[in-house]
Design a protein around this motif. Structure first.
Motif, PDB file in Angstrom:
ATOM      1  N   GLY A 174       5.184  -2.448   2.760  1.00 16.04           N
ATOM      2  CA  GLY A 174       4.239  -2.983   1.788  1.00 16.04           C
ATOM      3  C   GLY A 174       4.301  -2.258   0.455  1.00 16.04           C
ATOM      4  N   LEU A 175       5.125  -1.215   0.379  1.00 16.07           N
ATOM      5  CA  LEU A 175       5.233  -0.423  -0.848  1.00 16.07           C
ATOM      6  C   LEU A 175       6.661  -0.381  -1.349  1.00 16.07           C
ATOM      7  CD1 LEU A 175       3.041   2.647   0.140  1.00 16.07           C
ATOM      8  CD2 LEU A 175       2.381   0.749  -1.343  1.00 16.07           C
ATOM      9  N   LEU A 176       6.787  -0.364  -2.653  1.00 19.84           N
ATOM     10  CA  LEU A 176       8.081  -0.226  -3.304  1.00 19.84           C
ATOM     11  C   LEU A 176       7.864   0.672  -4.514  1.00 19.84           C
ATOM     12  CD1 LEU A 176      10.966  -1.308  -2.923  1.00 19.84           C
ATOM     13  CD2 LEU A 176      10.403  -3.098  -4.540  1.00 19.84           C
ATOM     14  N   ASN A 177       8.511   1.821  -4.543  1.00 24.95           N
ATOM     15  CA  ASN A 177       8.311   2.813  -5.614  1.00 24.95           C
ATOM     16  C   ASN A 177       6.842   3.194  -5.745  1.00 24.95           C
ATOM     17  OD1 ASN A 177      11.079   2.764  -6.264  1.00 24.95           O
ATOM     18  ND2 ASN A 177      10.777   0.956  -7.538  1.00 24.95           N
ATOM     19  N   ALA A 178       6.189   3.416  -4.620  1.00 25.27           N
ATOM     20  CA  ALA A 178       4.786   3.832  -4.541  1.00 25.27           C
ATOM     21  C   ALA A 178       3.811   2.795  -5.121  1.00 25.27           C
ATOM     22  CB  ALA A 178       4.584   5.184  -5.203  1.00 25.27           C
ATOM     23  N   ARG A 233       3.364  -8.750  -1.698  1.00 24.03           N
ATOM     24  CA  ARG A 233       2.056  -8.360  -2.249  1.00 24.03           C
ATOM     25  C   ARG A 233       1.396  -7.244  -1.449  1.00 24.03           C
ATOM     26  NH1 ARG A 233       0.131 -14.334  -3.495  1.00 24.03           N
ATOM     27  NH2 ARG A 233       1.309 -14.676  -5.400  1.00 24.03           N
ATOM     28  N   GLY A 234       2.209  -6.315  -0.957  1.00 22.43           N
ATOM     29  CA  GLY A 234       1.692  -5.147  -0.275  1.00 22.43           C
ATOM     30  C   GLY A 234       1.321  -5.347   1.183  1.00 22.43           C
ATOM     31  N   THR A 235       1.618  -6.507   1.756  1.00 23.83           N
ATOM     32  CA  THR A 235       1.258  -6.753   3.144  1.00 23.83           C
ATOM     33  C   THR A 235       2.336  -6.321   4.128  1.00 23.83           C
ATOM     34  OG1 THR A 235       2.197  -8.976   3.181  1.00 23.83           O
ATOM     35  CG2 THR A 235      -0.111  -8.775   2.481  1.00 23.83           C
ATOM     36  N   GLY A 236       3.587  -6.243   3.668  1.00 30.51           N
ATOM     37  CA  GLY A 236       4.696  -5.909   4.565  1.00 30.51           C
ATOM     38  C   GLY A 236       5.237  -7.109   5.316  1.00 30.51           C
ATOM     39  N   THR A 237       4.629  -8.283   5.100  1.00 25.20           N
ATOM     40  CA  THR A 237       5.090  -9.494   5.779  1.00 25.20           C
ATOM     41  C   THR A 237       5.236 -10.661   4.807  1.00 25.20           C
ATOM     42  OG1 THR A 237       2.847 -10.245   6.309  1.00 25.20           O
ATOM     43  CG2 THR A 237       3.950  -8.840   7.940  1.00 25.20           C
ATOM     44  N   ILE A 238       6.090 -11.611   5.178  1.00 25.27           N
ATOM     45  CA  ILE A 238       6.274 -12.853   4.437  1.00 25.27           C
ATOM     46  C   ILE A 238       6.230 -14.007   5.432  1.00 25.27           C
ATOM     47  CG2 ILE A 238       7.631 -11.796   2.595  1.00 25.27           C
ATOM     48  CD1 ILE A 238      10.120 -13.070   4.036  1.00 25.27           C
TER      49      ILE A 238
END
Length: 55
Positions: free
Chosen positions: A32-36, A43-48
């Protein structure tokens, strides 16, 4: 009745559409994070939402 969730940039289909399911976001490696920051694809959920296989 609840309004459907709006699609995320990484979604391949509208959430809840027939023949789709929740899948892990490969862009952020499911964190859910990319470059902090929240991943822009999920959108920060880790799922699509993506299509699921069928015969």
């Amino acid at each position: 009745m609840q309004d459907p969730e709006p699609p995320k940039p990484g979604d391949e289909a509208t959430p809840g559409a027939p023949g789709t399911g929740e899948n892990l976001c490969r862009h952020c490696q499911w964190t859910g994070l990319l470059n902090a920051q929240p991943c822009p694809e999920c959108r920060g959920t880790g799922t699509i939402t993506s299509g699921i296989g069928g015969g």
